[in-house]
Every structure is written in structure tokens, then in C-alpha cells.
Design an enzyme around this catalytic site. Sequence first.
Site, PDB file in Angstrom:
ATOM      1  N   GLY A   1       0.828  -1.195   0.000  1.00  0.00           N
ATOM      2  CA  GLY A   1       0.000   0.000   0.000  1.00  0.00           C
ATOM      3  C   GLY A   1       0.862   1.244   0.000  1.00  0.00           C
ATOM      4  O   GLY A   1       2.013   1.207   0.434  1.00  0.00           O
TER       5      GLY A   1
ATOM      6  N   GLN B   1       2.868   9.988   1.159  1.00  0.00           N
ATOM      7  CA  GLN B   1       4.158   9.291   1.201  1.00  0.00           C
ATOM      8  C   GLN B   1       5.038   9.642  -0.004  1.00  0.00           C
ATOM      9  O   GLN B   1       6.237   9.363   0.022  1.00  0.00           O
ATOM     10  CB  GLN B   1       3.963   7.778   1.264  1.00  0.00           C
ATOM     11  CG  GLN B   1       3.400   7.306   2.609  1.00  0.00           C
ATOM     12  CD  GLN B   1       3.259   5.796   2.626  1.00  0.00           C
ATOM     13  OE1 GLN B   1       2.282   5.264   2.126  1.00  0.00           O
ATOM     14  NE2 GLN B   1       4.236   5.116   3.203  1.00  0.00           N
TER      15      GLN B   1
ATOM     16  N   CYS C   1       5.842  -0.036   7.183  1.00  0.00           N
ATOM     17  CA  CYS C   1       5.481   1.127   6.373  1.00  0.00           C
ATOM     18  C   CYS C   1       6.662   1.478   5.490  1.00  0.00           C
ATOM     19  O   CYS C   1       7.803   1.480   5.961  1.00  0.00           O
ATOM     20  CB  CYS C   1       5.150   2.294   7.306  1.00  0.00           C
ATOM     21  SG  CYS C   1       4.714   3.812   6.438  1.00  0.00           S
ATOM     22  N   LEU C   2       6.389   1.775   4.223  1.00  0.00           N
ATOM     23  CA  LEU C   2       7.475   2.127   3.307  1.00  0.00           C
ATOM     24  C   LEU C   2       8.184   3.404   3.745  1.00  0.00           C
ATOM     25  O   LEU C   2       9.315   3.655   3.337  1.00  0.00           O
ATOM     26  CB  LEU C   2       6.929   2.283   1.881  1.00  0.00           C
ATOM     27  CG  LEU C   2       6.425   0.986   1.233  1.00  0.00           C
ATOM     28  CD1 LEU C   2       5.823   1.280  -0.132  1.00  0.00           C
ATOM     29  CD2 LEU C   2       7.534  -0.046   1.121  1.00  0.00           C
TER      30      LEU C   2
ATOM     31  N   HIS D   1      -4.362   1.384   7.643  1.00  0.00           N
ATOM     32  CA  HIS D   1      -3.036   2.008   7.616  1.00  0.00           C
ATOM     33  C   HIS D   1      -2.987   3.153   6.595  1.00  0.00           C
ATOM     34  O   HIS D   1      -2.520   4.250   6.893  1.00  0.00           O
ATOM     35  CB  HIS D   1      -2.008   0.921   7.283  1.00  0.00           C
ATOM     36  CG  HIS D   1      -0.595   1.397   7.238  1.00  0.00           C
ATOM     37  ND1 HIS D   1       0.330   1.056   8.185  1.00  0.00           N
ATOM     38  CD2 HIS D   1       0.059   2.197   6.349  1.00  0.00           C
ATOM     39  CE1 HIS D   1       1.498   1.639   7.886  1.00  0.00           C
ATOM     40  NE2 HIS D   1       1.354   2.320   6.767  1.00  0.00           N
ATOM     41  N   GLU D   2      -3.498   2.886   5.393  1.00  0.00           N
ATOM     42  CA  GLU D   2      -3.426   3.913   4.334  1.00  0.00           C
ATOM     43  C   GLU D   2      -4.361   5.073   4.626  1.00  0.00           C
ATOM     44  O   GLU D   2      -4.015   6.227   4.386  1.00  0.00           O
ATOM     45  CB  GLU D   2      -3.734   3.313   2.957  1.00  0.00           C
ATOM     46  CG  GLU D   2      -2.799   2.208   2.485  1.00  0.00           C
ATOM     47  CD  GLU D   2      -1.324   2.512   2.686  1.00  0.00           C
ATOM     48  OE1 GLU D   2      -0.915   3.677   2.618  1.00  0.00           O
ATOM     49  OE2 GLU D   2      -0.576   1.549   2.929  1.00  0.00           O
TER      50      GLU D   2
ATOM     51  N   HIS E   1      -2.803   7.457   6.929  1.00  0.00           N
ATOM     52  CA  HIS E   1      -1.823   8.351   6.287  1.00  0.00           C
ATOM     53  C   HIS E   1      -2.497   9.631   5.791  1.00  0.00           C
ATOM     54  O   HIS E   1      -1.902  10.705   5.836  1.00  0.00           O
ATOM     55  CB  HIS E   1      -1.175   7.662   5.080  1.00  0.00           C
ATOM     56  CG  HIS E   1       0.060   6.866   5.404  1.00  0.00           C
ATOM     57  ND1 HIS E   1       1.161   7.408   6.014  1.00  0.00           N
ATOM     58  CD2 HIS E   1       0.368   5.563   5.176  1.00  0.00           C
ATOM     59  CE1 HIS E   1       2.102   6.469   6.150  1.00  0.00           C
ATOM     60  NE2 HIS E   1       1.639   5.337   5.649  1.00  0.00           N
TER      61      HIS E   1
HETATM   62 ZN    ZN Z   1       2.597   3.578   5.694  1.00  0.00          ZN
END
Ligand code: ZN
Length: 166
Positions: free
Chosen positions: A46, A51, A88-89, A130-131, A134
Site C-alpha cells: 500500500g 508518502q 510502512c514504506l 493504515h493507508e 496516512h
Molecule cells: Zn505507511
Amino acid sequence: MALRTIRLEGDPVLEKKCRKVETMTPRLRQLVEDMLETMYDANGVGLAAPQVGILRQIVVIDVGEGPIVLVNPVMTMQEGEQTGDEGCLSVPGLAGQVTRPNHVIVEAFDENMKPVRVEGEELLARALCHELDHLNGVMYTSLVEGELHEAQYEEDEEGEEDEGNK
Ligand code: ZN
């Protein structure tokens, strides 16, 4: 298509609220394409627009069932509970335990601004939560129970599931 730079935790853009998309412009369509490419390139499941430095309500998700594009997503139902590792990226190499609902419904628009409804359980429910966080400037690290630890990227054959990076 092009890869975008993934912003890392500590970048103020990750703590801001995103604006709604009123119209799908060619520029935003390009952003969606680039976000998908960037997510796949980073082996994530995701990615949210902030991000990559864009404060718009757009997320992309693929938990292995094909790409999902969500514009202006709203969670309309959540139930149950799951506790597990999350990554998380924007926080590379680390993971931490987070409790999330086990079943959610999200209503949104797709990249053509057509209404879509996504129902997710387990990993997909976790990714959706999670997304969407963000988009409100919430990092999973603020929800972690205990300490962050090194992420383990398992490719064993015992069916151990990798919760993936978002
Ligand atoms: Zn993340």
C-alpha cells in the site's frame, strides 16, 4: 510512468491532513500510475499520496489480489479486532505490533471518479486502516504497542505470512 521518492518518517508532509480530490485531472491520474509503480518497486502492499509528498486523498493498495485505487476514501464500517506486525514504506526495515479492526468497509472513488466500495478482512483490512490513517497524517508508529523491531522479510515455504509494508 515514473518512480516517486518515498518520504520517510520525520518528513512533516507525513503529518498533514490531505485535501479531497474534486476532479481527476491528467496530473492526478499520472500520480496514481506513479504511486502504483512506486509501491510495486518497493515491494509494498500500500502507498498513500502523502508518502510521495502529495497532500491529496489518494491511496493505492495491492495485497496480492490486484491493484486497488481509492480516491477520497471513507471508512463506513469496522468490526472485530486483529493484532499483528505492521510495516510502512516510510519507516523502512522496521515493524511493530498494531491492533486494527479485522473487517472494514471503505467507500471511495476509483481513478475515474466512479464510486467504489471495498470490503476487507485481515491483511486488506489492516492495509485499508493504515493507508487511510496516512491521509489524516497518522503514522502507524504512533499506534504501535511496545517497541519497533527489525522487519523480517520471510520467503520461507512454511506459509508464514509477511504483513507487508504500507
Ligand atoms: Zn505507511
